[in-house]
Motif scaffolding. Sequence first.
Motif, mmCIF file in Angstrom:
data_model
loop_
_atom_site.group_PDB
_atom_site.id
_atom_site.type_symbol
_atom_site.label_atom_id
_atom_site.label_comp_id
_atom_site.label_asym_id
_atom_site.label_seq_id
_atom_site.Cartn_x
_atom_site.Cartn_y
_atom_site.Cartn_z
ATOM 1 N N ARG A 152 0.849 -1.215 0.058
ATOM 2 C CA ARG A 152 0.019 -0.080 0.099
ATOM 3 C C ARG A 152 1.031 1.305 0.122
ATOM 4 N N GLU A 153 0.528 2.231 -0.632
ATOM 5 C CA GLU A 153 1.148 3.642 -0.792
ATOM 6 C C GLU A 153 0.189 4.691 -0.522
ATOM 7 N N PRO A 154 0.140 5.071 0.649
ATOM 8 C CA PRO A 154 -0.915 6.279 0.856
ATOM 9 C C PRO A 154 -0.445 7.614 0.356
ATOM 10 N N LEU A 155 -1.491 8.248 0.176
ATOM 11 C CA LEU A 155 -1.451 9.618 -0.376
ATOM 12 C C LEU A 155 -1.456 10.649 0.497
ATOM 13 N N ARG A 156 -0.615 11.810 0.181
ATOM 14 C CA ARG A 156 -0.603 12.715 1.352
ATOM 15 C C ARG A 156 -1.036 14.118 0.315
ATOM 16 N N LEU A 157 -2.147 14.648 0.620
ATOM 17 C CA LEU A 157 -2.818 15.847 -0.143
ATOM 18 C C LEU A 157 -2.777 16.873 0.800
ATOM 19 N N PRO A 158 -2.297 18.037 0.154
ATOM 20 C CA PRO A 158 -2.380 19.547 0.777
ATOM 21 C C PRO A 158 -3.941 19.937 0.555
ATOM 22 N N LEU A 159 -4.511 20.604 1.425
ATOM 23 C CA LEU A 159 -5.813 21.167 1.356
ATOM 24 C C LEU A 159 -5.581 22.653 1.259
ATOM 25 N N LEU A 210 -2.650 27.471 2.430
ATOM 26 C CA LEU A 210 -2.851 25.964 2.876
ATOM 27 C C LEU A 210 -3.521 26.147 4.188
ATOM 28 N N LEU A 211 -4.441 25.088 4.000
ATOM 29 C CA LEU A 211 -5.550 25.216 4.876
ATOM 30 C C LEU A 211 -5.465 23.725 5.644
ATOM 31 N N GLY A 212 -4.817 22.728 5.333
ATOM 32 C CA GLY A 212 -4.648 21.559 6.124
ATOM 33 C C GLY A 212 -4.015 20.444 5.183
ATOM 34 N N ILE A 213 -3.897 19.353 5.662
ATOM 35 C CA ILE A 213 -3.052 18.124 5.046
ATOM 36 C C ILE A 213 -4.252 16.891 5.367
ATOM 37 N N LEU A 214 -4.432 16.196 4.292
ATOM 38 C CA LEU A 214 -5.028 14.882 4.234
ATOM 39 C C LEU A 214 -4.467 13.594 3.906
ATOM 40 N N TRP A 215 -4.055 12.899 4.666
ATOM 41 C CA TRP A 215 -3.694 11.551 4.484
ATOM 42 C C TRP A 215 -4.792 10.570 4.187
ATOM 43 N N ILE A 216 -4.485 9.791 3.293
ATOM 44 C CA ILE A 216 -5.749 8.870 2.680
ATOM 45 C C ILE A 216 -5.226 7.730 2.156
ATOM 46 N N TRP A 217 -5.771 6.413 2.422
ATOM 47 C CA TRP A 217 -5.337 5.111 2.094
ATOM 48 C C TRP A 217 -6.398 4.217 1.671
ATOM 49 N N GLY A 218 -6.329 3.202 1.121
ATOM 50 C CA GLY A 218 -7.165 2.216 0.896
ATOM 51 C C GLY A 218 -6.931 1.034 -0.018
#
Length: 815
Positions: A597-604, A610-618
């Motif tokens: 698995r390779e999660p994604l790190r997405l800037p918001l 810059l408002l935040g960071i989202l880490w997402i995986w599945g």
Amino acid sequence: MKTLAYPDNNRLPSLLIIITFAIYVAFFATYHDRMGSGIAALAIIPVIGASWYFGIRGGSLTSVILVLVNTAIIFIADPSDTGWFTSPGNLMGNASLFLISLVVGSLATVTRERREAILKLEKYERERQAHTNFLERLGSITGRALEADSLTSTLEILTESIGRLFGADDCFFSLWDETKQVPVPAVAHGSMSDIYLDIQFEPQDQVPSTFALEAGEPIAITDLNDSPYIDPKIAAIYPSHSMLVIPLITQKRKLGSLLLGYNESRSFTPTDMERARTAAEQVALVLSKSLSLEEERKQVKQLTALHDIALISIDVDNEDELINRVTDIIGQNLFLDNFGILLLDDQAEILHAHPSYRFYSSEERHMMDVPLDKGITGQVARTGMAQRIGNVRRVKEYLDVDERTVSELSVPIKFKERILGVINAESTKKDAFTEDDERLLVTLAGQIAIAMEQIRKAQAERKWLDQLAHSNDLIYALAQITTHMEKAFSIDDIMRNLGEELKKIELTCIMAVYDSDKNLFNVSYTSMEPEFIEIVENGLGYPMIRYTLAPDKLGPENILYPIVLSSPVDEIQKLFAGIPRQGVSDLLYAIGVGPEREPLRLPLVFEENLLGILWIWGENLTKADLPIMSIFAKQIGVSLERARLFQEVQSLALTDHLTGLQNRRSLFELGQVEFARAHRLNRPFCCMMLDLDHFKQVNDTYGHPVGDQVLKEFARRCKESVREIDLVGRYGGEELIILLPETDRETALQIAERLRSSIVVKPIKISDREIAITVSIGVATKDENTLQLETLIARADQAMYMAKHKGRNCVATSK
């Protein structure tokens, strides 16, 4: 008696004649004076014997000698007795002796000739019978050899049976290599059956097979250690003392030779040589047919393999299955020793042996990976040229996987000029591979290359289609999530809706919100299940929610860019200090982030803020989804910014106190967000400016309180005539603005016209009176020249005044 009558040599007859002659002379000398002339009749005995054994000449000579002896004895005994010599009895006796010698000699000659003829006939019959038996046995041998199901079986039958037929201790069979002009050991029966195949001859070697094939005749070697037909060093290999070499030639084509070895010294008779010639003719015919049949079988196997591989390329749908089945077909039918396929890794410049690589030996062996600058296969992959090596032991830096390997054939698997891999065949025999084998393997490699390319192309197309379908599904799902988020007006609601909707598509997330005042990220939300959160917090040793992160831990140079976390362990170790690497791996595995698995790190972000960071995986999320997810992250950023603005507007009394609509400030702030989104995504956006006609007269006639009631009812009707996502606000006085996201010009005009007519047909009731009013509406649509919301509103205002000039109670649009 038969031996006495027909002695095998002349010594016995001579001895018998001498003895009888001596006995007669002694008897005659002793008793002739007492018995008289009658005793001379006994001379018939040696005469008959001499005539029988030595013929007429022998009998006549014996008769003459006896007459002379008789005369001498009588003369010596009584010189005066001359009457005996001339007496009729003596003359008749002498004549009888000569007659008897003539008769017996003639009879003996006829009898002997007849007997010799009979013996000769018997000899001929024995020889004929022996020859017949030889031919029958030879015919039986060749018949069994012809019925054999392979060339090897044919040679084994011929070698063993011919050796027994000729009474040899050992029998060796060699085939002739016309190209190299050397005999090639094929089969041996006897003491060297285990090692004979390992013998290798060179063209310069002096061997009996070469001489026999050149002469076209069998060669008899009485002493193998002293013969001009064989080199002493080679002779020392054989245990034989004598040898009969039988060349096998048919239609001037040299096929091979049979070597019959005898441990004892032996001389070879003409019969042996004649039988050798007969055997040579018949065995050569059998060998010729067997070779032709073997060639046909080989061609059938080759054609069958080519056909089967062509069918396999149609049947299989993946490369591994193709290589497994191809290796099985080729390895079982064409190249029976070590055989397999190595695939090229272009980036690493290494050949990886496919797991199907097979070895002849039953021992556990594995083909190693081969760099392009190493070994024969590496050179073939690097140069794209086939290599056929007769003796790999002479190759420097040869990669030795199987010590039994002597010769090797490597052919590149090439599609056009691109190398895909290498087919490698090895043999335990020297010079085992021919030009025909190389041509065949090149053809097979071409077929395999085409099949591999087709499979790879089909897999790429399927992967692209699958990715496209996956992307479409993901886009649709994310669009639904975006719609749900747009309904939320607080950051907490947005995060909760986001997590719940992501769970529906089996994605998990963690969100950290950026606090610009403190320059810190706060972990504000995760969609992980409570039991997983507990596992993570136990591993961390502190609560995860509200955990603060410094921006420098995320890499300031990449923080504004979406990235794939190829090494999530490194990311976690940077964010949460003090956790051992193995502990991080265990935590990630527990929450479903394994090695694959390779999660994604997405800037918001919103407009580069810059408002935040989202880490997402599945499970269904891959690096290929990064572009789509980065767009989605921007949508989340817009939603977060809108929520922030909404909360800010609310705190500043966002609604107009009279109409309940958004006031001018909140309308412009929220409108800016929606307009920016529409401009960024190139989506339609419209603005309507509405103004009540002759509203001053309503105030002058009925008073300002009634005018206020009319304005409130007008605002209510406008609010109820549009969608929930549309923005309706008071611009000033009796002027209202409606902002219509995701609405094109035609739709906006329809809405405006419907709203205008609803105002006209239904007067406003105030207490007990009805007040008829009309409205003028101006409509403006965002285009390439409209870069700001203020410009769009100004164009709508101009259109509204155009409606006023047209007579009011109408809709106008800006150009």
